[in-house]
Design a protein around this motif. Structure first.
Motif, mmCIF file in Angstrom:
data_model
loop_
_atom_site.group_PDB
_atom_site.id
_atom_site.type_symbol
_atom_site.label_atom_id
_atom_site.label_comp_id
_atom_site.label_asym_id
_atom_site.label_seq_id
_atom_site.Cartn_x
_atom_site.Cartn_y
_atom_site.Cartn_z
ATOM 1 N N UNK A 86 -0.046 -7.045 -27.741
ATOM 2 C CA UNK A 86 -0.071 -6.158 -26.449
ATOM 3 C C UNK A 86 1.065 -6.030 -25.659
ATOM 4 N N UNK A 87 1.716 -7.350 -25.747
ATOM 5 C CA UNK A 87 3.207 -7.566 -24.989
ATOM 6 C C UNK A 87 4.139 -6.466 -25.438
ATOM 7 N N UNK A 88 4.049 -6.551 -26.847
ATOM 8 C CA UNK A 88 5.044 -5.724 -27.476
ATOM 9 C C UNK A 88 4.718 -4.309 -27.670
ATOM 10 N N UNK A 89 3.594 -3.936 -27.161
ATOM 11 C CA UNK A 89 3.266 -2.389 -26.859
ATOM 12 C C UNK A 89 2.762 -2.016 -28.384
ATOM 13 N N UNK A 90 2.204 -2.839 -29.270
ATOM 14 C CA UNK A 90 1.678 -2.423 -30.480
ATOM 15 C C UNK A 90 0.109 -2.427 -30.219
ATOM 16 N N UNK A 91 -0.415 -1.389 -30.609
ATOM 17 C CA UNK A 91 -1.895 -1.157 -30.474
ATOM 18 C C UNK A 91 -2.502 -1.425 -31.892
ATOM 19 N N UNK A 92 -3.346 -2.351 -31.929
ATOM 20 C CA UNK A 92 -4.103 -2.594 -33.175
ATOM 21 C C UNK A 92 -5.447 -2.522 -33.179
ATOM 22 N N UNK A 93 -6.211 -2.035 -34.010
ATOM 23 C CA UNK A 93 -7.655 -2.100 -34.178
ATOM 24 C C UNK A 93 -8.134 -3.504 -33.999
ATOM 25 N N UNK A 94 -9.240 -3.411 -33.295
ATOM 26 C CA UNK A 94 -10.139 -5.023 -33.374
ATOM 27 C C UNK A 94 -9.382 -5.835 -32.388
ATOM 28 N N UNK A 95 -8.091 -5.572 -31.616
ATOM 29 C CA UNK A 95 -7.760 -6.425 -30.543
ATOM 30 C C UNK A 95 -8.440 -6.442 -29.266
ATOM 31 N N UNK A 96 -9.324 -5.449 -29.152
ATOM 32 C CA UNK A 96 -10.000 -5.284 -27.666
ATOM 33 C C UNK A 96 -10.745 -6.550 -27.687
ATOM 34 N N UNK A 97 -11.577 -6.935 -28.732
ATOM 35 C CA UNK A 97 -12.447 -8.137 -28.328
ATOM 36 C C UNK A 97 -11.596 -9.341 -27.908
ATOM 37 N N UNK A 98 -10.200 -9.541 -28.451
ATOM 38 C CA UNK A 98 -9.742 -10.730 -28.029
ATOM 39 C C UNK A 98 -8.984 -10.630 -26.765
ATOM 40 N N UNK A 99 -8.604 -9.413 -26.466
ATOM 41 C CA UNK A 99 -7.735 -9.358 -25.017
ATOM 42 C C UNK A 99 -8.753 -8.885 -23.806
ATOM 43 N N UNK A 100 -10.071 -8.970 -23.938
ATOM 44 C CA UNK A 100 -10.979 -8.806 -22.855
ATOM 45 C C UNK A 100 -10.843 -9.938 -21.890
ATOM 46 N N UNK A 101 -10.911 -9.518 -20.648
ATOM 47 C CA UNK A 101 -10.833 -10.785 -19.585
ATOM 48 C C UNK A 101 -12.173 -11.142 -19.415
#
Length: 94
Positions: free
Chosen positions: A78-93
């Protein structure tokens, strides 16, 4: 005469375009990521004994360590502005 005038005008225009001011190239600003995003993962825990309760507790600890590593990796992406599928689960606050 007309041909000579056209040739001279063309030479003036071409030399004016070629000797113009070159645009400046700005260096991109490099911002390093947080140290927590690039830190090496801690070693995986080992079970205390071979008993089922210890193995089960160790399994939970190892799964927790992998979840923390996945969260760290997705925040780095996310910092590198690379969108990957499946990361939404791990980056939720939470």
């Amino acid at each position: 005469m007309r041909r000579l005038l056209l040739t001279i005008t063309t030479c003036f225009l071409m030399s004016a375009c070629a000797s113009g001011v070159l645009p400046t190239q700005d260096e991109p600003i490099q911002v390093p990521p947080e140290a927590s995003l690039t830190a090496a993962p801690p070693p995986l825990p080992q079970p205390a004994t071979g008993r089922i309760q210890d193995l089960e507790a160790n399994h939970r600890d190892v799964a927790r360590a992998y979840h923390q590593l996945a969260s760290q990796m997705c925040r780095l992406l996310d910092f590198l502005q690379i969108k990957r599928e499946g990361c939404e689960l791990w980056t939720k606050s939470i």
